[in-house]
Design a protein around this motif. Structure first.
Motif, PDB file in Angstrom:
ATOM      1  N   UNK A   1      25.072  43.243  35.239  1.00  0.00           N
ATOM      2  CA  UNK A   1      25.230  44.112  36.404  1.00  0.00           C
ATOM      3  C   UNK A   1      25.963  43.410  37.545  1.00  0.00           C
ATOM      4  N   UNK A   2      25.727  42.124  37.740  1.00  0.00           N
ATOM      5  CA  UNK A   2      26.445  41.390  38.787  1.00  0.00           C
ATOM      6  C   UNK A   2      27.942  41.362  38.496  1.00  0.00           C
ATOM      7  N   UNK A   3      28.305  41.159  37.234  1.00  0.00           N
ATOM      8  CA  UNK A   3      29.725  41.155  36.861  1.00  0.00           C
ATOM      9  C   UNK A   3      30.314  42.546  37.038  1.00  0.00           C
ATOM     10  N   UNK A   4      29.592  43.564  36.592  1.00  0.00           N
ATOM     11  CA  UNK A   4      30.058  44.951  36.741  1.00  0.00           C
ATOM     12  C   UNK A   4      30.292  45.283  38.219  1.00  0.00           C
ATOM     13  N   UNK A   5      29.347  44.907  39.068  1.00  0.00           N
ATOM     14  CA  UNK A   5      29.478  45.182  40.502  1.00  0.00           C
ATOM     15  C   UNK A   5      30.653  44.430  41.111  1.00  0.00           C
TER      16      UNK A   5
ATOM     17  N   UNK B   1      29.955  32.307  34.571  1.00  0.00           N
ATOM     18  CA  UNK B   1      29.727  33.613  33.949  1.00  0.00           C
ATOM     19  C   UNK B   1      28.368  33.664  33.259  1.00  0.00           C
ATOM     20  N   UNK B   2      27.979  32.565  32.631  1.00  0.00           N
ATOM     21  CA  UNK B   2      26.696  32.517  31.942  1.00  0.00           C
ATOM     22  C   UNK B   2      25.507  32.627  32.877  1.00  0.00           C
TER      23      UNK B   2
ATOM     24  N   UNK C   1      33.295  39.109  27.570  1.00  0.00           N
ATOM     25  CA  UNK C   1      33.754  38.173  28.601  1.00  0.00           C
ATOM     26  C   UNK C   1      32.797  36.990  28.714  1.00  0.00           C
ATOM     27  N   UNK C   2      31.503  37.270  28.717  1.00  0.00           N
ATOM     28  CA  UNK C   2      30.509  36.201  28.813  1.00  0.00           C
ATOM     29  C   UNK C   2      30.527  35.325  27.558  1.00  0.00           C
TER      30      UNK C   2
ATOM     31  N   UNK D   1      36.675  33.903  39.173  1.00  0.00           N
ATOM     32  CA  UNK D   1      37.938  33.444  39.747  1.00  0.00           C
ATOM     33  C   UNK D   1      38.914  33.036  38.631  1.00  0.00           C
ATOM     34  N   UNK D   2      38.409  32.360  37.599  1.00  0.00           N
ATOM     35  CA  UNK D   2      39.254  32.017  36.450  1.00  0.00           C
ATOM     36  C   UNK D   2      39.805  33.288  35.799  1.00  0.00           C
ATOM     37  N   UNK D   3      38.939  34.286  35.648  1.00  0.00           N
ATOM     38  CA  UNK D   3      39.332  35.561  35.037  1.00  0.00           C
ATOM     39  C   UNK D   3      40.452  36.214  35.844  1.00  0.00           C
ATOM     40  N   UNK D   4      40.297  36.263  37.163  1.00  0.00           N
ATOM     41  CA  UNK D   4      41.320  36.864  38.019  1.00  0.00           C
ATOM     42  C   UNK D   4      42.653  36.139  37.894  1.00  0.00           C
ATOM     43  N   UNK D   5      42.616  34.811  37.900  1.00  0.00           N
ATOM     44  CA  UNK D   5      43.858  34.040  37.797  1.00  0.00           C
ATOM     45  C   UNK D   5      44.566  34.297  36.468  1.00  0.00           C
TER      46      UNK D   5
END
Length: 111
Positions: A25-29, A19-20, A48-49, A61-65
């Motif tokens: 914008x990459x996370x938003x997209x 994440x860091x 989140x970051x 992927x960690x966030x989704x899980x």
């Protein structure tokens, strides 16, 4: 309580990048590709970051899980839903439009 959105899974190489190492914008997209978005003026991605690694979120992927395995409950504020991570260390708050508001740490014994 019903989940505010279906199970999610990020695709591509971005899901395993730190994440860091990702831009806002990459996370938003990436979130948009799976139907997720940040509420207006919520600063969710910034949280989140900043707070994610302390909660076991190092990648998307960690966030989704954690979201997929979390427990859904009525939020403290009217019109919100909390998704409490299985570890009990943190939760995300989502509004009725299914937009992310914040990621917050939980005090022991409080969901």
């Amino acid at each position: 309580m019903a989940r505010p959105f279906p199970r999610i899974e990020f695709g591509g190489l971005i899901k395993n990048r730190s994440l860091g190492g990702l831009t806002h914008q990459e996370i938003r997209n990436a979130m948009a590709t799976v139907g997720l978005r940040e509420a207006h003026n919520a600063h969710f991605i910034k949280r989140l970051i900043a707070r994610g690694p302390d909660c076991g979120i190092n990648t998307l992927d960690d966030f989704a899980k954690l979201l997929n395995d979390g427990t859904t409950q009525q939020g403290e504020q009217s019109g919100t839903t909390d998704i409490v991570f299985r570890s009990g260390r943190a939760k995300v708050v989502v509004n009725t439009a299914k937009e992310f508001i914040t990621l917050t740490h939980l005090r022991p014994g409080k969901a």
